[in-house]
Design a protein around this motif. Structure first.
Motif, PDB file in Angstrom:
ATOM      1  N   ASP A  58       4.528 -18.402  65.310  1.00 42.70           N
ATOM      2  CA  ASP A  58       3.365 -18.760  64.503  1.00 42.70           C
ATOM      3  C   ASP A  58       2.092 -18.712  65.343  1.00 42.70           C
ATOM      4  N   ALA A  59       2.152 -19.237  66.561  1.00 43.51           N
ATOM      5  CA  ALA A  59       0.977 -19.291  67.433  1.00 43.51           C
ATOM      6  C   ALA A  59       0.480 -17.909  67.828  1.00 43.51           C
ATOM      7  N   TYR A  60       1.373 -16.924  67.819  1.00 38.18           N
ATOM      8  CA  TYR A  60       0.998 -15.569  68.225  1.00 38.18           C
ATOM      9  C   TYR A  60       0.933 -14.597  67.046  1.00 38.18           C
ATOM     10  N   GLY A  61       0.694 -15.115  65.857  1.00 38.55           N
ATOM     11  CA  GLY A  61       0.363 -14.261  64.727  1.00 38.55           C
ATOM     12  C   GLY A  61       1.490 -13.874  63.800  1.00 38.55           C
ATOM     13  N   VAL A  62       2.717 -14.320  64.073  1.00 38.20           N
ATOM     14  CA  VAL A  62       3.844 -14.049  63.171  1.00 38.20           C
ATOM     15  C   VAL A  62       4.068 -15.324  62.369  1.00 38.20           C
ATOM     16  N   LEU A  63       3.539 -15.375  61.163  1.00 35.32           N
ATOM     17  CA  LEU A  63       3.453 -16.629  60.414  1.00 35.32           C
ATOM     18  C   LEU A  63       4.644 -16.880  59.502  1.00 35.32           C
ATOM     19  N   ALA A  64       5.345 -15.825  59.095  1.00 34.19           N
ATOM     20  CA  ALA A  64       6.398 -15.971  58.083  1.00 34.19           C
ATOM     21  C   ALA A  64       7.786 -15.875  58.719  1.00 34.19           C
ATOM     22  N   GLU A  65       8.662 -16.772  58.285  1.00 34.92           N
ATOM     23  CA  GLU A  65      10.041 -16.753  58.785  1.00 34.92           C
ATOM     24  C   GLU A  65      10.736 -15.447  58.456  1.00 34.92           C
ATOM     25  N   TRP A  66      10.323 -14.779  57.364  1.00 33.18           N
ATOM     26  CA  TRP A  66      10.998 -13.524  57.016  1.00 33.18           C
ATOM     27  C   TRP A  66      10.651 -12.394  57.990  1.00 33.18           C
ATOM     28  N   ASP A  67       9.618 -12.593  58.837  1.00 34.69           N
ATOM     29  CA  ASP A  67       9.373 -11.697  59.973  1.00 34.69           C
ATOM     30  C   ASP A  67      10.059 -12.218  61.230  1.00 34.69           C
ATOM     31  N   MET A  68      10.042 -13.541  61.398  1.00 31.85           N
ATOM     32  CA  MET A  68      10.603 -14.130  62.620  1.00 31.85           C
ATOM     33  C   MET A  68      12.086 -13.803  62.793  1.00 31.85           C
ATOM     34  N   VAL A  69      12.860 -13.860  61.709  1.00 34.57           N
ATOM     35  CA  VAL A  69      14.308 -13.656  61.822  1.00 34.57           C
ATOM     36  C   VAL A  69      14.647 -12.235  62.266  1.00 34.57           C
ATOM     37  N   PRO A  70      14.186 -11.177  61.570  1.00 28.73           N
ATOM     38  CA  PRO A  70      14.551  -9.833  62.026  1.00 28.73           C
ATOM     39  C   PRO A  70      14.004  -9.498  63.409  1.00 28.73           C
ATOM     40  N   LEU A  71      12.841 -10.046  63.760  1.00 28.13           N
ATOM     41  CA  LEU A  71      12.317  -9.808  65.108  1.00 28.13           C
ATOM     42  C   LEU A  71      13.186 -10.497  66.146  1.00 28.13           C
ATOM     43  N   THR A  72      13.629 -11.704  65.882  1.00 26.60           N
ATOM     44  CA  THR A  72      14.515 -12.411  66.817  1.00 26.60           C
ATOM     45  C   THR A  72      15.816 -11.636  67.024  1.00 26.60           C
ATOM     46  N   LEU A  73      16.412 -11.137  65.940  1.00 30.19           N
ATOM     47  CA  LEU A  73      17.660 -10.377  66.059  1.00 30.19           C
ATOM     48  C   LEU A  73      17.437  -9.055  66.790  1.00 30.19           C
ATOM     49  N   SER A  74      16.281  -8.436  66.583  1.00 26.67           N
ATOM     50  CA  SER A  74      15.967  -7.192  67.300  1.00 26.67           C
ATOM     51  C   SER A  74      15.849  -7.447  68.796  1.00 26.67           C
ATOM     52  N   PHE A  75      15.161  -8.530  69.167  1.00 28.24           N
ATOM     53  CA  PHE A  75      15.041  -8.863  70.590  1.00 28.24           C
ATOM     54  C   PHE A  75      16.417  -9.198  71.183  1.00 28.24           C
ATOM     55  N   PHE A  76      17.281  -9.852  70.391  1.00 28.12           N
ATOM     56  CA  PHE A  76      18.625 -10.166  70.884  1.00 28.12           C
ATOM     57  C   PHE A  76      19.402  -8.883  71.186  1.00 28.12           C
ATOM     58  N   LEU A  77      19.379  -7.934  70.259  1.00 28.70           N
ATOM     59  CA  LEU A  77      20.149  -6.706  70.465  1.00 28.70           C
ATOM     60  C   LEU A  77      19.579  -5.875  71.605  1.00 28.70           C
ATOM     61  N   ASP A  78      18.268  -5.886  71.782  1.00 23.40           N
ATOM     62  CA  ASP A  78      17.672  -5.182  72.921  1.00 23.40           C
ATOM     63  C   ASP A  78      18.105  -5.837  74.231  1.00 23.40           C
ATOM     64  N   TRP A  79      18.110  -7.167  74.248  1.00 24.96           N
ATOM     65  CA  TRP A  79      18.574  -7.907  75.424  1.00 24.96           C
ATOM     66  C   TRP A  79      20.050  -7.616  75.692  1.00 24.96           C
ATOM     67  N   TYR A  80      20.849  -7.569  74.638  1.00 21.47           N
ATOM     68  CA  TYR A  80      22.272  -7.293  74.801  1.00 21.47           C
ATOM     69  C   TYR A  80      22.483  -5.882  75.362  1.00 21.47           C
ATOM     70  N   ALA A  81      21.732  -4.917  74.840  1.00 27.83           N
ATOM     71  CA  ALA A  81      21.875  -3.536  75.309  1.00 27.83           C
ATOM     72  C   ALA A  81      21.459  -3.390  76.765  1.00 27.83           C
ATOM     73  N   GLU A  82      20.484  -4.174  77.182  1.00 23.17           N
ATOM     74  CA  GLU A  82      20.077  -4.141  78.592  1.00 23.17           C
ATOM     75  C   GLU A  82      21.224  -4.597  79.492  1.00 23.17           C
ATOM     76  N   ASN A  83      21.993  -5.566  79.028  1.00 17.37           N
ATOM     77  CA  ASN A  83      23.085  -6.119  79.825  1.00 17.37           C
ATOM     78  C   ASN A  83      24.429  -5.453  79.557  1.00 17.37           C
ATOM     79  N   ASN A  84      24.481  -4.595  78.547  1.00 13.32           N
ATOM     80  CA  ASN A  84      25.695  -3.839  78.240  1.00 13.32           C
ATOM     81  C   ASN A  84      25.292  -2.509  77.612  1.00 13.32           C
ATOM     82  N   PRO A  85      24.799  -1.563  78.438  1.00 13.40           N
ATOM     83  CA  PRO A  85      24.301  -0.292  77.900  1.00 13.40           C
ATOM     84  C   PRO A  85      25.348   0.479  77.105  1.00 13.40           C
TER      85      PRO A  85
END
Length: 413
Positions: A58-85
């Motif tokens: 919210d503080a950085y311009g993402v105000l709606a939970e319907w954006d927060m959830v898919p962005l969180t999952l995208s960051f998770f999968l990117d993090w996972y791929a970094e640790n398991n290419p």
């Protein structure tokens, strides 16, 4: 001072919902519950993403939970791929059940905390945050904010059409937690997991006391004209139920609050993002472009409360918004507001956006010869928000009831 008084005087009340009329927390709980559900599905139940992450979004311009959830999952999968290419490509989200364990260099919550501020520079003001990040990834590729995920089809599933309830698993899960299983199925006619209660109904409680609920409802349409200006989704009015325009945010979330207050069945007009998105789609405008702090939001609510006609309000604000397409070059508001009308507009908010919207709406009316003043009442939910509201002359109060005590002491002379 009623609508039919000799001087055409109107007392208008504009209310935000969350943090003003009802307590907050339901949307945040739906966010954490949805993310937890997916972390369990991925096989990482130990990863806990609390509401402080939603506050950071919210503080950085993402105000709606319907954006927060898919962005969180995208960051998770990117993090996972970094640790398991070797896990790439991921493909479909539903196939990612119980991913193999990894030994990360940095825990995911720490990575997410660092990533969220970077989104602010990606937002383009036209697309919702999820889509803006998706376009950024396609443009910047392996130099993007999701360098290991940019060309994976799962990113398209997560971010490209994230508000499509027919295709977005994230959106379905989030709305199930927001509305509850029963209301979700009634609204979307899509089966979902049974037995999930609505976070909005179980967490958010009425803050407006019984005295003011009854008083405002009794005065509405007589000596007061009342509407909400909210970023909650809301249903489209019954008068256009035959309109086949698909509006994904035509969801009964504002109505849940109105029912809690005893203000349901359109007795108090809701102007939420359902109505705004309907207008934006009909006028070929970017989504959320008319959302507060834009003065359009408060202007629509003022006119809707006074006219009690959605169709008339829609036509009048369209004439004002697109004067080049109208034959009326003088005063677009005359079908609702007689020339020289006096408007006393009171806005009750817990953040600057609605205060600014109402203040600027009054200035627009003044430009057309109306005598319009704004009374600004802030509700303390956050010290920083309160300080921002005070910078433009807002009086701040601990509760909505205290604010209304002050309002009626000033106006019931």
């Amino acid at each position: 001072m009623g609508k039919n008084s000799e001087k055409s005087e109107y007392r208008v009340l504009l209310f935000d919902i969350d943090g003003v009329l009802v307590s907050q927390g339901g949307y945040r709980k739906a966010f954490t519950d949805t993310v937890s559900w997916f972390m369990n599905y991925f096989g990482f139940p130990e990863i806990q993403i609390g509401r402080e992450f939603a506050d950071r979004f919210d503080a950085y311009g993402v105000l709606a939970e319907w954006d927060m959830v898919p962005l969180t999952l995208s960051f998770f999968l990117d993090w996972y791929a970094e640790n398991n290419p070797q896990a790439r490509p991921f493909g479909k989200l539903e196939k990612l059940n119980n991913l193999p364990r990894i030994h990360p260099a940095m825990p995911f919550p720490e990575v997410l905390w660092q990533k969220i501020p970077q989104i602010q520079d990606i937002l383009n003001g036209e697309d919702i945050p999820a889509l803006a990040v998706y376009k950024h990834c396609l443009d910047q590729k392996d130099q993007s904010i999701l360098p290991r995920l940019w060309d994976d089809s799962v990113l398209s599933e997560l971010l490209a059409d994230s508000l499509n309830v027919r295709t977005s698993w994230c959106f379905q899960k989030l709305e199930t937690y927001i509305l509850g299983s029963e209301l979700f199925e009634k609204t979307f006619h899509i089966p979902t997991e049974k037995g999930i209660p609505s976070a909005l109904m179980t967490v958010n409680k009425a803050l407006l006391n019984e005295k003011y609920r009854k008083k405002i409802l009794e005065m509405n349409g007589k000596s007061l004209y009342v509407a909400t200006i909210t970023a909650r989704p809301n249903l489209l009015p019954a008068c256009i139920k035959d309109d086949k325009t698909e509006i994904i945010s035509a969801i009964p979330e504002a109505e849940i609050a109105m029912d809690e207050l005893g203000w349901g069945d359109e007795r108090i007009k809701n102007v939420g993002v359902g109505i705004l998105h309907y207008y934006e789609k009909k006028r070929d405008l970017p989504q959320d472009s008319r959302l507060k702090p834009n003065p359009f939001h408060a202007l629509f609510a003022i006119l809707y409360a006074i006219s009690d006609s959605f169709e008339k309000t829609f036509n009048v604000v369209s004439t004002w918004d697109f004067p080049e397409k109208s034959e009326n070059k003088i005063n677009p508001f005359l079908p609702i507001l007689p020339e020289g009308s006096m408007l006393d507009i009171a806005v009750f908010e817990d953040s600057l956006s609605g205060i600014q919207s109402a203040t600027d709406a009054a200035k627009i009316l003044q430009n057309y010869g109306y005598i319009a003043q704004t009374r600004r009442y802030g509700i303390y939910t956050n010290p920083e928000k309160a300080e921002l509201m005070k910078t433009i002359g807002t009086k701040c109060f601990p509760t909505i009831n205290d604010a209304l005590d002050q309002y009626f002491s000033e106006t019931d002379q």
